[in-house]
Write a protein that holds these residues in place. Structure first.
Motif, PDB file in Angstrom:
ATOM      1  N   TRP A  71       7.043 -24.792 -29.437  1.00 12.79           N
ATOM      2  CA  TRP A  71       7.650 -23.637 -30.030  1.00 12.79           C
ATOM      3  C   TRP A  71       8.145 -22.513 -29.286  1.00 12.79           C
ATOM      4  O   TRP A  71       8.940 -21.902 -29.581  1.00 12.79           O
ATOM      5  CB  TRP A  71       6.452 -23.333 -30.916  1.00 12.79           C
ATOM      6  N   ASP A  72       7.572 -22.209 -28.160  1.00 16.33           N
ATOM      7  CA  ASP A  72       8.003 -21.374 -27.237  1.00 16.33           C
ATOM      8  C   ASP A  72       7.381 -21.708 -25.886  1.00 16.33           C
ATOM      9  O   ASP A  72       6.414 -22.469 -25.602  1.00 16.33           O
ATOM     10  CB  ASP A  72       7.359 -20.008 -27.688  1.00 16.33           C
ATOM     11  N   GLU A  74       5.116 -20.178 -23.086  1.00 14.51           N
ATOM     12  CA  GLU A  74       4.250 -19.138 -22.883  1.00 14.51           C
ATOM     13  C   GLU A  74       3.439 -19.810 -21.572  1.00 14.51           C
ATOM     14  O   GLU A  74       3.483 -20.828 -21.321  1.00 14.51           O
ATOM     15  CB  GLU A  74       3.649 -18.805 -24.348  1.00 14.51           C
ATOM     16  N   ALA A  99      12.618 -25.909 -26.520  1.00 16.80           N
ATOM     17  CA  ALA A  99      11.788 -24.990 -27.114  1.00 16.80           C
ATOM     18  C   ALA A  99      12.880 -23.998 -27.940  1.00 16.80           C
ATOM     19  O   ALA A  99      14.083 -23.724 -27.466  1.00 16.80           O
ATOM     20  CB  ALA A  99      11.269 -23.837 -25.783  1.00 16.80           C
ATOM     21  N   GLY A 101      11.985 -20.792 -28.277  1.00 18.70           N
ATOM     22  CA  GLY A 101      11.836 -19.465 -27.965  1.00 18.70           C
ATOM     23  C   GLY A 101      10.896 -18.549 -28.985  1.00 18.70           C
ATOM     24  O   GLY A 101      11.231 -17.539 -29.027  1.00 18.70           O
ATOM     25  N   GLY A 102      10.132 -19.277 -29.796  1.00 20.29           N
ATOM     26  CA  GLY A 102       9.286 -18.536 -30.732  1.00 20.29           C
ATOM     27  C   GLY A 102      10.184 -17.888 -31.934  1.00 20.29           C
ATOM     28  O   GLY A 102       9.659 -17.218 -32.639  1.00 20.29           O
ATOM     29  N   LYS A 103      11.285 -18.565 -32.038  1.00 21.51           N
ATOM     30  CA  LYS A 103      12.360 -17.868 -33.028  1.00 21.51           C
ATOM     31  C   LYS A 103      12.813 -19.061 -33.941  1.00 21.51           C
ATOM     32  O   LYS A 103      12.525 -20.420 -33.856  1.00 21.51           O
ATOM     33  CB  LYS A 103      13.496 -17.151 -32.494  1.00 21.51           C
ATOM     34  N   ARG A 107       8.333 -21.166 -38.524  1.00 16.16           N
ATOM     35  CA  ARG A 107       7.201 -22.024 -37.522  1.00 16.16           C
ATOM     36  C   ARG A 107       6.822 -23.397 -38.121  1.00 16.16           C
ATOM     37  O   ARG A 107       6.880 -24.512 -37.522  1.00 16.16           O
ATOM     38  CB  ARG A 107       6.055 -21.142 -36.900  1.00 16.16           C
TER      39      ARG A 107
END
Length: 335
Positions: A71-72, A74, A99, A101-103, A107
């Protein structure tokens, strides 16, 4: 020859052979003289020719590429990628990391969207890192790391989050803490979050300490959420003397917020995290944490996927690795 991407036609022209001959060499087919094979391979190396993944897939129905879908990017996923990279050494496979990038558009179900974009033409199989669902389809072999919804039919790799939650809380209790805050995940997020909270509650119960609902907060693993929640905890009329954050990123944020409020860690507040990412050693003070073997999780997940791609069943379809306490300088007895 143009200055852009080298094509199979460029190779053929440079070697003085037909495109069909270059194709035969690339695919190890019969009918090409040994001297010609050597010449074509020299030109391929000289020009730096690489066939595209899509072309390779159309030609061979395989790309020899494994996707690691996150998802991101990190600290947790970055550590896991190190283990995944070790697993493909000495194999014919390559890794591609995908990924969002959490955007994006939410989710929940991100792994379905990512798989649909990559499967069939870009990757042969995928490792899903912290997936929210496991009911993925499409015929692509997948292995899940730290999944949301348990084991089901997809092979999985995770850590003993329940025991890890106990270890963290027992450590604080042994130091003399009785008001211990907990920063956890939303209840419908990853399976690991509720298990760490269950370990926290279990350790309190074994010590005869009833859990205080005011000290148990949902912060997610987002840094901003964690900071706001920590401020709420530390401004309670009877604040905690210690906080167990369900991952290191939140724990490090807890230290930073406490320091900004004039509190000293660990003199005024003890903090313990979970993961043991490299950043935990560099916090001020260095973070006491519960280690899950993240790199090993990535390595095992890829090894399981390689078994699936070779038509073999992994020796274990569901692997759970142990956790351990890593004491550093962020915890001390309460005043």
């Amino acid at each position: 020859m143009n200055s852009g991407r080298v094509t199979i036609r460029d190779v053929a022209e440079h070697a003085g052979v037909s495109v069909a001959t270059v194709s035969k060499v690339l695919n190890d087919r019969y009918g090409v003289a040994a001297a010609t094979v050597d010449r074509v391979r020299e030109v391929i190396a000289e020009l730096g020719y690489e066939s595209s993944l899509v072309a390779r897939s159309l030609r061979n129905q395989r790309t020899n590429v494994i996707g690691v879908l996150v998802w991101d990017i990190e600290p947790f996923s970055a550590e896991l990628l190190k283990g995944a990279a070790r697993a493909i050494r000495g194999t014919d496979y390559e890794l591609v990391v995908y990924a969002g990038g959490g955007k994006g558009s939410g989710r929940l179900g991100w792994e379905r969207r990512y798989l649909s974009r990559l499967s069939g033409t870009l990757i042969d199989g995928a490792v899903l890192v912290t997936p929210t669902v496991l009911d993925v389809d499409g015929g692509t072999p997948v292995v899940a790391v730290d999944p949301h919804s348990g084991r089901e039919t997809v092979p999985t790799v995770d850590a003993d989050n329940l025991q890890g939650g106990r270890l963290a809380t027992e450590h604080l209790i042994a130091l003399g803490h009785r008001r211990i805050g907990f920063l956890g995940r939303p209840p419908r997020d990853l399976e690991s979050g509720p298990l760490r909270e269950e370990g926290y509650r279990s350790a309190l119960a074994e010590a005869g300490l009833p859990p205080d609902p005011a000290l148990i907060r949902v912060a997610g693993y987002d840094e901003t959420d964690a900071r706001n929640t920590v401020r709420e905890l530390l401004t309670l009329p009877d604040p905690p003397t210690a906080i167990f954050a369900a991952n290191d990123v939140s724990a490090i944020s807890t230290i930073e917020v406490a320091t900004s409020m004039g509190l000293r860690v660990p003199d005024d507040l003890s903090v313990i995290g979970f993961d043991n990412v490299p950043e935990s050693m560099m916090s001020d003070p260095p973070l006491t944490t519960v280690e899950q073997p993240i790199q090993q999780m990535g390595l095992i997940a890829v090894e399981m996927l390689l078994d699936l791609l070779a038509g073999r069943d992994p020796a274990q379809r569901h692997v759970r690795l142990p956790t351990r306490l890593v004491p550093r300088s962020s915890c001390a007895p309460p005043k």
